[in-house]
Design a protein around this motif. Structure first.
Motif, PDB file in Angstrom:
ATOM      1  N   VAL A  89       0.965  -1.041   0.012  1.00 17.40           N
ATOM      2  CA  VAL A  89      -0.052   0.046   0.112  1.00 17.40           C
ATOM      3  C   VAL A  89       0.720   1.367   0.075  1.00 17.40           C
ATOM      4  N   GLY A  90       1.794   1.072   0.849  1.00 18.08           N
ATOM      5  CA  GLY A  90       2.909   2.139   0.793  1.00 18.08           C
ATOM      6  C   GLY A  90       3.788   2.444  -0.413  1.00 18.08           C
ATOM      7  N   LEU A  91       3.955   1.253  -1.008  1.00 19.58           N
ATOM      8  CA  LEU A  91       4.653   1.275  -2.269  1.00 19.58           C
ATOM      9  C   LEU A  91       3.890   1.889  -3.252  1.00 19.58           C
ATOM     10  N   GLN A  92       2.584   1.482  -3.337  1.00 21.84           N
ATOM     11  CA  GLN A  92       1.781   2.262  -4.375  1.00 21.84           C
ATOM     12  C   GLN A  92       1.586   3.710  -4.411  1.00 21.84           C
ATOM     13  N   GLY A 110      11.277  -7.302   2.825  1.00 18.02           N
ATOM     14  CA  GLY A 110       9.832  -7.875   2.965  1.00 18.02           C
ATOM     15  C   GLY A 110       8.981  -7.113   2.036  1.00 18.02           C
ATOM     16  N   VAL A 111       9.307  -5.838   1.389  1.00 17.74           N
ATOM     17  CA  VAL A 111       8.572  -5.217   0.395  1.00 17.74           C
ATOM     18  C   VAL A 111       8.999  -6.025  -0.985  1.00 17.74           C
ATOM     19  N   VAL A 112      10.117  -6.484  -1.143  1.00 21.42           N
ATOM     20  CA  VAL A 112      10.615  -6.956  -2.109  1.00 21.42           C
ATOM     21  C   VAL A 112       9.663  -8.169  -2.349  1.00 21.42           C
ATOM     22  N   GLY A 113       9.411  -9.119  -1.537  1.00 23.32           N
ATOM     23  CA  GLY A 113       8.571 -10.060  -1.737  1.00 23.32           C
ATOM     24  C   GLY A 113       7.085  -9.904  -1.786  1.00 23.32           C
ATOM     25  N   SER A 114       6.567  -8.835  -0.829  1.00 22.32           N
ATOM     26  CA  SER A 114       5.224  -8.458  -0.940  1.00 22.32           C
ATOM     27  C   SER A 114       4.963  -8.166  -2.238  1.00 22.32           C
ATOM     28  N   ALA A 115       5.714  -7.692  -3.173  1.00 22.34           N
ATOM     29  CA  ALA A 115       5.263  -6.992  -4.141  1.00 22.34           C
ATOM     30  C   ALA A 115       4.890  -8.063  -5.132  1.00 22.34           C
ATOM     31  N   SER A 120       1.237  -6.622  -6.462  1.00 21.53           N
ATOM     32  CA  SER A 120       1.197  -5.293  -6.653  1.00 21.53           C
ATOM     33  C   SER A 120       1.428  -4.734  -8.047  1.00 21.53           C
ATOM     34  N   GLU A 121       0.709  -3.804  -8.307  1.00 22.49           N
ATOM     35  CA  GLU A 121       0.689  -3.066  -9.817  1.00 22.49           C
ATOM     36  C   GLU A 121       2.220  -2.039  -9.601  1.00 22.49           C
ATOM     37  N   ALA A 122       2.274  -1.750  -8.375  1.00 15.85           N
ATOM     38  CA  ALA A 122       3.511  -0.988  -8.367  1.00 15.85           C
ATOM     39  C   ALA A 122       4.754  -1.776  -8.063  1.00 15.85           C
ATOM     40  N   THR A 123       5.919  -1.466  -8.446  1.00 15.03           N
ATOM     41  CA  THR A 123       7.124  -2.371  -8.243  1.00 15.03           C
ATOM     42  C   THR A 123       8.210  -1.775  -7.776  1.00 15.03           C
ATOM     43  N   LEU A 124       9.145  -2.297  -7.054  1.00 16.72           N
ATOM     44  CA  LEU A 124      10.423  -1.682  -6.681  1.00 16.72           C
ATOM     45  C   LEU A 124      11.190  -1.051  -7.707  1.00 16.72           C
TER      46      LEU A 124
END
Length: 336
Positions: A89-92, A110-115, A120-124
């Motif tokens: 959610v924060g990444l988006q 953690g965000v890498v895997g959660s994407a 997620s439409e948004a990626t790192l």
């Protein structure tokens, strides 16, 4: 209850909510151009935490903000939480803030895997990498009244009935707290797909579950529980570092316990896409000045963090490598 702090596997391994519109603040002239933070502290920076207060990301971000303030690197750095979906959610939100040179997001493995697992439409890869800050070992923890006194006690019960021995973690599937018990299970001869994993949104939510024995054990960064370890409320059965950790002196490593696994997590900071080179450099210069301060060195020692500082393109390359490695691993587990 608030904790002090909420690399891939093996070889890899603020408390009030601000208004959403606050993320779109524009840069001020005096600190948005040159990136030179030596003559005057930068002002107006905002640091988003994509999970709950008390999590590892939250503690790291608030420490960064405080050290920036104490070292006169920046003034009034605002830290706020925007939790949800394992950080995506924060990444988006971050990706939606294209061109906002005053905003950055605390993140990590953690965000890498959660994407991937959250689709997620948004990626790192959409973000602007700024700096990797630290690495931190994981820990296997239980409540003070747990029947498991040693890691051997836990593994024996776990192998006997994997579904009954529930493990909690402060990240969703694909995050470090999920990947750690999967790797641990594999290392002790348990099929990872049989692991009964319960996800919590950060260490702030995981801790009550451990204290209340809602899970048999927790797998997370040891720094998430330092206050509770010192108070005797939780017990560390093992840490996942190569060598013992001074902050939890009584805890053996997994390797010393006969389990061939080393696992480290990492945390870094990224900015929205489309920021200018000058805005990017302002963040990097500010973070570098912070990193070089005695105040930051003291925090590394206090929190048991390992210095893993790299910036800009070097962090970007590392992030791409981590992204691929996590994607491959999750595919192997049938999660991506």
């Amino acid at each position: 209850m608030r904790t002090r702090r909420a690399a891939l596997l093996g070889a890899l391994a603020t408390v009030s909510m601000l208004a959403a519109g606050a993320c779109g603040a524009t840069a001020e002239k005096e600190d948005s151009g040159s990136g030179n933070v030596g003559s005057k502290p930068v002002s107006g920076l905002r640091l988003m935490v994509p999970n709950t207060p008390g999590s590892g990301y939250d503690i790291t971000a608030r420490t960064v903000a405080q050290v920036m303030q104490d070292s006169k690197t920046a003034t009034g750095v605002q830290v706020y939480n925007l939790p949800g979906a394992g950080g995506t959610v924060g990444l988006q939100r971050l990706v939606n803030e294209k061109g906002n040179g005053k905003l950055a997001m605390q993140m990590g493995l953690g965000v890498v895997g959660s994407a991937y697992t959250s689709k997620s439409e948004a990626t790192l890869t959409d973000t602007t990498p700024l700096a990797r800050l630290i690495e931190e070992a994981g820990a296997i923890v239980v409540s003070k009244d747990s029947p498991y006194k040693t890691i051997d006690d836990l593994v024996t019960a776990w192998k006997k009935n994997p579904k009954k021995v529930t493990v909690g973690g402060g990240s969703s599937a694909g995050g470090p707290d999920h990947l750690l018990p999967m790797q641990l299970a594999k290392a002790v001869g348990i099929e990872p797909k049989k692991v009964n994993y319960v996800a919590y949104d950060g260490g702030g939510e995981l801790l009550p579950a451990i204290l209340g024995n809602k899970v048999a054990f927790g797998a997370s960064g040891f720094g998430e529980f330092l206050d509770q370890i010192e108070a005797g409320q939780v017990r560390v059965l093992a840490v996942t570092s190569e060598k013992p950790i001074d902050a939890v002196k009584d805890a053996p490593t997994l390797k010393d316990s006969g389990i061939d696994l080393v696992f480290t997590n990492w945390r870094g900071i990224v900015a929205p896409p489309g920021i200018t080179d000058a805005q990017k450099q302002t963040w990097i210069d500010s973070l570098t000045t912070m990193h070089d301060s005695e105040q930051w060195k003291a925090q590394l020692t206090k929190n048991g963090w390992t210095d893993a500082f790299v910036t800009g393109d070097e962090f970007g390359t590392y992030l791409k490598d981590q992204d691929k490695a996590v994607a491959d691993l999750l595919a192997e587990l049938g999660l991506a």
